[in-house]
Design a protein around this motif. Sequence first.
Motif, mmCIF file in Angstrom:
data_model
loop_
_atom_site.group_PDB
_atom_site.id
_atom_site.type_symbol
_atom_site.label_atom_id
_atom_site.label_comp_id
_atom_site.label_asym_id
_atom_site.label_seq_id
_atom_site.Cartn_x
_atom_site.Cartn_y
_atom_site.Cartn_z
ATOM 1 N N ASP A 113 0.831 -1.208 0.000
ATOM 2 C CA ASP A 113 0.000 0.000 0.000
ATOM 3 C C ASP A 113 0.862 1.253 0.000
ATOM 4 O O ASP A 113 0.550 2.245 -0.668
ATOM 5 C CB ASP A 113 -0.923 0.005 1.228
ATOM 6 N N MET A 114 1.952 1.215 0.764
ATOM 7 C CA MET A 114 2.877 2.348 0.788
ATOM 8 C C MET A 114 3.455 2.591 -0.611
ATOM 9 O O MET A 114 3.533 3.735 -1.073
ATOM 10 C CB MET A 114 4.000 2.075 1.781
ATOM 11 N N CYS A 115 3.833 1.528 -1.291
ATOM 12 C CA CYS A 115 4.390 1.659 -2.636
ATOM 13 C C CYS A 115 3.353 2.199 -3.621
ATOM 14 O O CYS A 115 3.697 2.917 -4.568
ATOM 15 C CB CYS A 115 4.920 0.312 -3.118
ATOM 16 N N ALA A 116 2.103 1.857 -3.391
ATOM 17 C CA ALA A 116 1.045 2.309 -4.298
ATOM 18 C C ALA A 116 0.888 3.819 -4.297
ATOM 19 O O ALA A 116 0.364 4.388 -5.261
ATOM 20 C CB ALA A 116 -0.283 1.650 -3.929
ATOM 21 N N THR A 117 1.362 4.487 -3.241
ATOM 22 C CA THR A 117 1.225 5.946 -3.195
ATOM 23 C C THR A 117 2.107 6.634 -4.225
ATOM 24 O O THR A 117 1.872 7.801 -4.561
ATOM 25 C CB THR A 117 1.571 6.490 -1.791
ATOM 26 N N TRP A 118 3.137 5.927 -4.730
ATOM 27 C CA TRP A 118 4.007 6.554 -5.739
ATOM 28 C C TRP A 118 4.001 5.839 -7.085
ATOM 29 O O TRP A 118 4.537 6.368 -8.068
ATOM 30 C CB TRP A 118 5.446 6.647 -5.234
ATOM 31 N N ILE A 119 3.384 4.686 -7.177
ATOM 32 C CA ILE A 119 3.378 3.957 -8.450
ATOM 33 C C ILE A 119 2.779 4.779 -9.597
ATOM 34 O O ILE A 119 3.362 4.836 -10.691
ATOM 35 C CB ILE A 119 2.656 2.601 -8.303
ATOM 36 N N PRO A 120 1.628 5.443 -9.419
ATOM 37 C CA PRO A 120 1.093 6.235 -10.539
ATOM 38 C C PRO A 120 2.012 7.376 -10.956
ATOM 39 O O PRO A 120 2.145 7.667 -12.147
ATOM 40 C CB PRO A 120 -0.239 6.767 -9.985
ATOM 41 N N ALA A 121 2.658 8.031 -9.980
ATOM 42 C CA ALA A 121 3.579 9.118 -10.322
ATOM 43 C C ALA A 121 4.761 8.576 -11.120
ATOM 44 O O ALA A 121 5.199 9.183 -12.107
ATOM 45 C CB ALA A 121 4.070 9.806 -9.042
ATOM 46 N N ALA A 122 5.276 7.419 -10.709
ATOM 47 C CA ALA A 122 6.386 6.798 -11.449
ATOM 48 C C ALA A 122 5.954 6.480 -12.876
ATOM 49 O O ALA A 122 6.740 6.624 -13.820
ATOM 50 C CB ALA A 122 6.846 5.533 -10.730
ATOM 51 N N ASN A 123 4.716 6.055 -13.033
ATOM 52 C CA ASN A 123 4.224 5.725 -14.375
ATOM 53 C C ASN A 123 4.145 6.961 -15.259
ATOM 54 O O ASN A 123 4.389 6.881 -16.469
ATOM 55 C CB ASN A 123 2.848 5.058 -14.288
#
Length: 241
Positions: A113-123
């Motif tokens: 869940d923590m990683c999900a907070t930045w996955i869209p920005a990385a994309n």
Amino acid sequence: MIVEIGPLAIRWYGLMMALSILTGIWLSQRMGPRLGVPSDLVDRIAVPLIVWLFVGARLGYVLSHPGPYVADPLEILRVDRGGLSSHGAIAAGLLYLWRVGRQSGMSPWTLADMCATWIPAANVFVRFGNLMNGELYGDPTSLPWGLLFPGVPGGPRHPLQLYEMVTSAVLFFVVQHWVGVRRFSGQIFWQTIVWMSVVRFLLDLLRSEERTVGFLALGQIAALALIAVGAWFLWRGRHQL
């Protein structure tokens, strides 16, 4: 390419990957404690996680495009020539988070869940790199926002990279809201993965040249698998409350 000085070359895709890493570390440090992840644990796992993600992304690409690597396995190490798979990164990342969870006594789904907070920005960053590289474009289009890509025949193409950048930017802000209303571990991660997989499936409908199984591209098959797995985890999480 941005600049080339002798053997040193700074490319758009590499710069965007670097921005993705820095953004991921910063957001993990900021959002991790809100999700119950200690700051010291975030610092401890940041670099190993990045390594696992890159190795998984590379192996995922090699397994899905084995042709060139069967003839010359050393090409697997030539990451400077491109070839990364988001699906491989997801698999490797989850495997590493499962290992960390066992060692730390923390739910790996909370870490996800923590990683999900930045996955869209990385994309967003990665797709901009794809745009500058002139790759992952769609079918020819007469729409006014169609783009010409160097060396690509057929006239203006659907800029699928821009479409995905916009949807990922919207998702990024939605995910920040999800942090405050999360009901079970893994909810944010799987909602993020399902959303992005649905977008990927729909956008790949505009890549008719990439179809491998009927009307489906290889990425769509992986997207359908992630949608199914994500829907199951979300259903399971809600019914365990």
